[in-house]
Design an enzyme around this catalytic site. Structure first.
Site, mmCIF file in Angstrom:
data_model
loop_
_atom_site.group_PDB
_atom_site.id
_atom_site.type_symbol
_atom_site.label_atom_id
_atom_site.label_comp_id
_atom_site.label_asym_id
_atom_site.label_seq_id
_atom_site.Cartn_x
_atom_site.Cartn_y
_atom_site.Cartn_z
ATOM 1 N N THR A 271 -47.673 -15.916 -1.542
ATOM 2 C CA THR A 271 -47.867 -15.373 -0.204
ATOM 3 C C THR A 271 -46.894 -14.221 -0.010
ATOM 4 O OG1 THR A 271 -47.768 -15.771 2.184
ATOM 5 C CG2 THR A 271 -46.262 -17.041 0.810
ATOM 6 N N ARG B 205 -47.630 -9.134 -3.407
ATOM 7 C CA ARG B 205 -48.172 -8.007 -2.658
ATOM 8 C C ARG B 205 -49.574 -7.729 -3.193
ATOM 9 N NH1 ARG B 205 -45.454 -3.859 -0.590
ATOM 10 N NH2 ARG B 205 -47.550 -3.354 0.155
ATOM 11 N N GLY B 206 -50.257 -6.775 -2.546
ATOM 12 C CA GLY B 206 -51.585 -6.399 -3.013
ATOM 13 C C GLY B 206 -52.646 -6.698 -1.975
ATOM 14 N N ARG C 161 -54.951 -10.486 -4.592
ATOM 15 C CA ARG C 161 -54.312 -11.786 -4.388
ATOM 16 C C ARG C 161 -55.233 -12.929 -4.826
ATOM 17 N NH1 ARG C 161 -50.484 -11.354 0.940
ATOM 18 N NH2 ARG C 161 -49.943 -9.166 0.720
ATOM 19 N N ARG D 131 -43.574 -16.246 7.175
ATOM 20 C CA ARG D 131 -44.098 -17.300 8.059
ATOM 21 C C ARG D 131 -44.872 -18.336 7.252
ATOM 22 N NH1 ARG D 131 -49.082 -18.185 9.526
ATOM 23 N NH2 ARG D 131 -49.721 -16.185 8.642
ATOM 24 N N ARG D 132 -45.771 -17.876 6.405
ATOM 25 C CA ARG D 132 -46.525 -18.816 5.571
ATOM 26 C C ARG D 132 -45.609 -19.529 4.590
ATOM 27 N NH1 ARG D 132 -50.910 -14.193 4.790
ATOM 28 N NH2 ARG D 132 -52.319 -14.668 6.521
ATOM 29 N N SER E 113 -58.355 0.530 2.488
ATOM 30 C CA SER E 113 -58.674 -0.679 1.731
ATOM 31 C C SER E 113 -60.060 -1.192 2.110
ATOM 32 C CB SER E 113 -57.642 -1.774 2.008
ATOM 33 O OG SER E 113 -57.780 -2.281 3.312
ATOM 34 N N CYS F 24 -41.597 -8.325 10.300
ATOM 35 C CA CYS F 24 -42.082 -9.110 9.180
ATOM 36 C C CYS F 24 -41.117 -10.209 8.754
ATOM 37 C CB CYS F 24 -42.363 -8.176 8.012
ATOM 38 S SG CYS F 24 -43.494 -8.822 6.780
ATOM 39 N N VAL G 179 -56.486 -8.059 -0.619
ATOM 40 C CA VAL G 179 -57.062 -9.404 -0.666
ATOM 41 C C VAL G 179 -57.672 -9.690 -2.035
ATOM 42 C CG1 VAL G 179 -58.872 -10.896 0.278
ATOM 43 C CG2 VAL G 179 -57.465 -9.507 1.816
ATOM 44 N N LYS H 147 -52.383 -8.177 13.891
ATOM 45 C CA LYS H 147 -51.130 -8.824 13.472
ATOM 46 C C LYS H 147 -50.204 -7.855 12.763
ATOM 47 C CE LYS H 147 -52.831 -10.812 9.094
ATOM 48 N NZ LYS H 147 -51.892 -10.163 8.174
ATOM 49 N N ASP H 148 -50.704 -6.694 12.296
ATOM 50 C CA ASP H 148 -49.850 -5.700 11.655
ATOM 51 C C ASP H 148 -49.106 -4.840 12.664
ATOM 52 O OD1 ASP H 148 -50.574 -6.505 9.120
ATOM 53 O OD2 ASP H 148 -52.164 -5.018 8.912
#
Length: 306
Positions: A127, A149-150, A155, A131-132, A13, A242, A152, A83-84
Site C-alpha cells: 500500500t 507506488r504506481g 499495483r 492510513r491503510r 492516467s 499524506c 492501479v 481524496k487527493d
C-alpha cells in the site's frame, strides 16, 4: 455561457481519464448543449513514480499543476479524486461540485483470491497509504506491510504476478477501470475506515469564473457534498496531508449524517475512534466536533509535526 467550450483539466492516467469521462457525463446531463474539451496535464506525482508521496509534499503532488493551470486560465475545470485534494483549498479556487459518490470502501487484491485473514504469516502486503498501513497492522500485525507506488494497473500486477501476496486499493478506482473482478475482499468500515473523500470526484474551478461555477453546481450532489465536507473538516483539524494517519466516513441518513472518524499512530500502537450524528447543513461543524473529541481523548499526540 452559450457557445463557450469548457476546458476540462485532468491527469493522464487511465483512472484519471475514466473519472473525467464520468465528470463530463454529469456535466452533459445538466447542460447537454455545451461543448467540453479534455486537457491532459502531467503532475509531479505522475512523473515521479518512485519517491514516496510523504517526501513529495503528500497528496498535493497530484493536484498542484492542475491548480496552477486553473489559476493561469489554461483550463476552466479541474477533475480530481477528491481524496487527493488537501483539506484546505488553494486561494482563488473552489470545489464547485461533488457529483454522486461511488463506493468509498477499501479492498484487497491478492494473487490467489485469498482474503486478509487467510494470508500466511509474514506475507507482504502493499500500500502507498499510511492510513491503510496502520489499519493493516492493527488487523494483522504478523504481516509485512510494504510501501508501493504506481498506478492501479501496476499495483494490481504486483499482486497477481507474485511480487507481493496482496495489495490494498480503493474499490472505486478498480470499479471505474472495470477491474472489480480482481477484488478478493471488500473491507467493512469497521475493519478499515476509508480516507476522507474516497470514492468521490471533485470539480474545481476559479472562484471568479461565474459560468464554470454555475455549470458545475448543476452536477453537484448535496448528499455527497455534505458527507465529504464532514470528513474533510475532521481531517483538517488534524492537519491533513499524506502523513496524517486520519480516516473518516460519513453516511447520509434520513435525518442527517452519521460520521465515523479515526486517528492513529502510523505504527498502529495507538488508535482513537469516535462517531457522531448531526444535520446535513452542519456537516463541517460535525466533523470539527468529532475531531475535537478525539483530541481531548489524547489524539493530539498523533498529529504530524511540521
Amino acid at each position: 455561457m452559450a457557445g463557450r467550450t469548457f476546458r476540462i483539466g485532468t491527469r493522464g492516467s487511465r483512472l484519471a481519464l475514466a473519472q473525467t469521462d464520468l465528470a463530463i457525463a454529469a456535466l452533459r446531463r445538466a447542460r447537454p448543449e455545451l461543448s467540453y474539451e479534455v486537457v491532459v496535464i502531467r503532475t509531479r506525482g505522475d512523473r515521479d513514480r518512485r519517491t514516496p508521496l510523504s517526501q513529495m509534499g503528500g497528496r498535493g503532488a497530484f493536484v498542484a499543476e492542475l491548480e496552477q493551470a486553473l489559476l493561469r486560465g489554461e483550463i476552466d475545470i479541474a477533475v480530481h479524486s477528491l481524496k487527493d485534494l488537501p483539506s484546505r483549498p488553494a486561494p482563488g479556487l473552489t470545489v464547485a461540485a461533488v457529483p454522486v459518490r461511488d463506493d468509498p470502501r477499501d479492498c484487497l487484491v491478492s494473487r490467489d483470491g485469498r482474503r486478509l485473514e487467510s494470508l500466511p504469516a509474514g506475507a507482504r502486503v502493499g500500500t502507498g497509504s499510511p492510513r491503510r498501513a496502520a489499519q493493516l497492522r492493527a488487523l494483522r500485525p504478523d504481516l509485512e506491510v510494504v510501501e508501493i507506488r504506481g498506478n492501479v494497473d501496476t499495483r494490481v500486477r504486483k499482486a497477481l504476478e507474485g511480487e507481493m501476496e496482496a495489495v490494498v486499493l480503493a474499490l472505486a478506482g478498480l470499479s471505474r477501470l472495470g477491474m472489480a473482478d480482481r477484488v478478493a475482499q471488500v473491507f467493512a468500515p469497521e475493519e478499515m475506515l476509508p480516507a476522507p473523500g474516497q470514492g468521490a470526484i471533485a470539480l474545481e474551478t476559479r472562484e471568479d469564473d461565474a459560468a464554470a461555477v454555475a455549470l458545475c453546481a448543476a452536477a453537484d450532489h448535496p448528499g455527497a457534498r455534505a458527507c465529504v465536507a464532514a470528513e474533510r473538516a475532521f481531517e483538517a483539524r488534524f492537519g491533513g496531508g499524506c502523513n496524517a494517519v486520519v480516516a473518516a466516513l460519513a453516511v447520509a441518513e434520513d435525518d442527517g449524517l452519521w460520521l465515523r472518524g479515526l486517528a492513529a499512530a502510523p505504527s498502529a500502537d495507538a488508535f482513537f475512534r469516535g462517531e457522531a450524528r448531526g444535520p446535513l447543513e452542519r456537516a463541517e461543524a460535525l466533523g470539527e466536533a468529532l475531531a475535537e473529541e478525539l483530541l481531548r481523548r489524547g489524539a493530539g499526540a498523533l498529529q504530524p509535526r511540521g
